[in-house]
Design an enzyme around this catalytic site. Structure first.
Site, PDB file in Angstrom:
ATOM      1  N   HIS A 109       0.979  -1.124  -0.021  1.00  0.00           N
ATOM      2  CA  HIS A 109      -0.045  -0.019  -0.012  1.00  0.00           C
ATOM      3  C   HIS A 109       0.952   1.090  -0.127  1.00  0.00           C
ATOM      4  CE1 HIS A 109       1.006  -0.576   4.426  1.00  0.00           C
ATOM      5  NE2 HIS A 109       0.652   0.738   4.556  1.00  0.00           N
ATOM      6  N   ASP A 111       0.455   5.106   1.921  1.00  0.00           N
ATOM      7  CA  ASP A 111      -0.304   5.417   3.135  1.00  0.00           C
ATOM      8  C   ASP A 111      -1.461   6.323   2.867  1.00  0.00           C
ATOM      9  OD1 ASP A 111       0.939   3.808   4.842  1.00  0.00           O
ATOM     10  OD2 ASP A 111       2.791   5.407   5.316  1.00  0.00           O
ATOM     11  N   HIS A 264       4.858   0.249   0.050  1.00  0.00           N
ATOM     12  CA  HIS A 264       5.464  -0.580   0.990  1.00  0.00           C
ATOM     13  C   HIS A 264       4.734  -1.859   1.594  1.00  0.00           C
ATOM     14  CE1 HIS A 264       3.485   2.371   3.328  1.00  0.00           C
ATOM     15  NE2 HIS A 264       3.615   1.477   4.558  1.00  0.00           N
ATOM     16  N   ARG A 279       5.475   5.588  14.317  1.00  0.00           N
ATOM     17  CA  ARG A 279       5.331   6.121  12.771  1.00  0.00           C
ATOM     18  C   ARG A 279       4.872   7.437  12.867  1.00  0.00           C
ATOM     19  NH1 ARG A 279       0.841   4.079   8.795  1.00  0.00           N
ATOM     20  NH2 ARG A 279      -0.474   5.649   9.491  1.00  0.00           N
TER      21      ARG A 279
END
Length: 288
Positions: A109, A111, A264, A279
């Site tokens: 995907h 983000d 990623h 994150r």
């Protein structure tokens, strides 16, 4: 076995060692917790734009230092589904615990492309790593577009795609974190946004394929059934081996990737162990 070459320092004293031919570079000689001069930050950004994803090893970053470095590169934004850690709403915990079988975001995907302004970049720092496994793969979406036939490029250049936060394969990868630390009413909300299938990077001017298996549901003005065959072809084409790299984490490793031209996929191969990351996402623009 080929000899491993030594990273050659740039003008700012940063060592740059490409990971593979497609994308990715490991940077050395940088302490991200320090007060980095402007020219070093500018050089990191230049290298990042060239390599799409850059990695740093052995970084000791407290949450406030992690946020401070992120702000040197852009504007941290909050994730819509999971609350941030205490005192730092911009940082979310990306974790899989020993009793869990599904990992957070465990599918190829880009983000939050279901937002009107998806993040330009994502930063991840490893806090706890399993004894083996838990690598992350990355794919070069410039290369994916450029490897398509001229006829396919012409077809895709005029298309837009609908992206959803509620597709089943990705929704199940965040259920555990939402159950543990969901972000209020947003936990059940579906976000939808349509974006160009091929976007032009606002900084490099290069074209990148901009669809992904986790979020892209269909083409605008087409049904999901009509869209599925071409989307499946593009998904498989994007992650061909020659378009990808794989990164093995250690505690203190940091990755910074360009969400506008890279996908990623965190590999879910460490059942019975903990993998915990922090994150931060950086605000982006409206894809064009």
């Amino acid at each position: 076995m080929p000899t491993r070459t030594t990273a050659q320092p740039t003008r700012a004293g940063i060592g740059v060692e490409p990971v593979v031919g497609a994308l990715g570079a490991e940077l050395t000689g940088v302490d991200l917790a320090g007060d980095l001069p402007d020219d070093v930050v500018a050089e990191i950004r230049r290298i990042w734009l060239d390599h799409l994803v850059v990695f740093f090893r052995d970084q000791t970053l407290e949450p406030e230092q992690f946020v401070a470095f992120a702000r040197r590169l852009g504007e941290p934004v909050e994730y819509p589904f999971v609350k941030g850690i205490d005192g730092h709403p911009e940082i979310i915990s990306v974790a899989k615990l020993p009793h869990e079988t599904v990992n957070f975001g465990g599918i190829w995907h880009s983000d939050t492309v279901y937002l009107p302004r998806p993040p330009m970049a994502t930063m991840l720092v490893a806090r706890e790593i399993p004894p083996r496994g838990g690598d992350t793969m990355f794919a070069n979406m410039y290369a994916a577009y450029e490897a398509l036939s001229p006829g396919m490029q012409r077809l895709l250049d005029g298309l837009r795609a609908v992206n959803s936060s509620a597709l089943a394969d990705v929704s199940k990868t965040r259920e555990d974190r939402i159950r543990e630390n969901g972000n209020g009413d947003d936990r059940d909300r579906e976000y939808l946004a349509d974006h160009p299938v091929v976007r032009t990077h606002p900084e490099t001017g290069r074209k990148a394929l901009y669809v992904n298996p986790a979020h892209t549901a269909r083409f605008v003005d087409m049904t999901e059934d009509e869209s599925r065959p071409l989307l499946q072809h593009l998904f498989q084409h994007s992650v061909r081996a020659e378009h990808t790299c794989r990164f093995r984490w250690r505690p203190g490793s940091v990755a910074l990737w360009d969400n506008r031209c890279a996908m990623h996929n965190p590999i879910n191969d460490y059942h019975g162990h903990t993998r915990r990351m922090h994150r931060i996402s950086l605000a982006g623009d409206v894809p064009r």
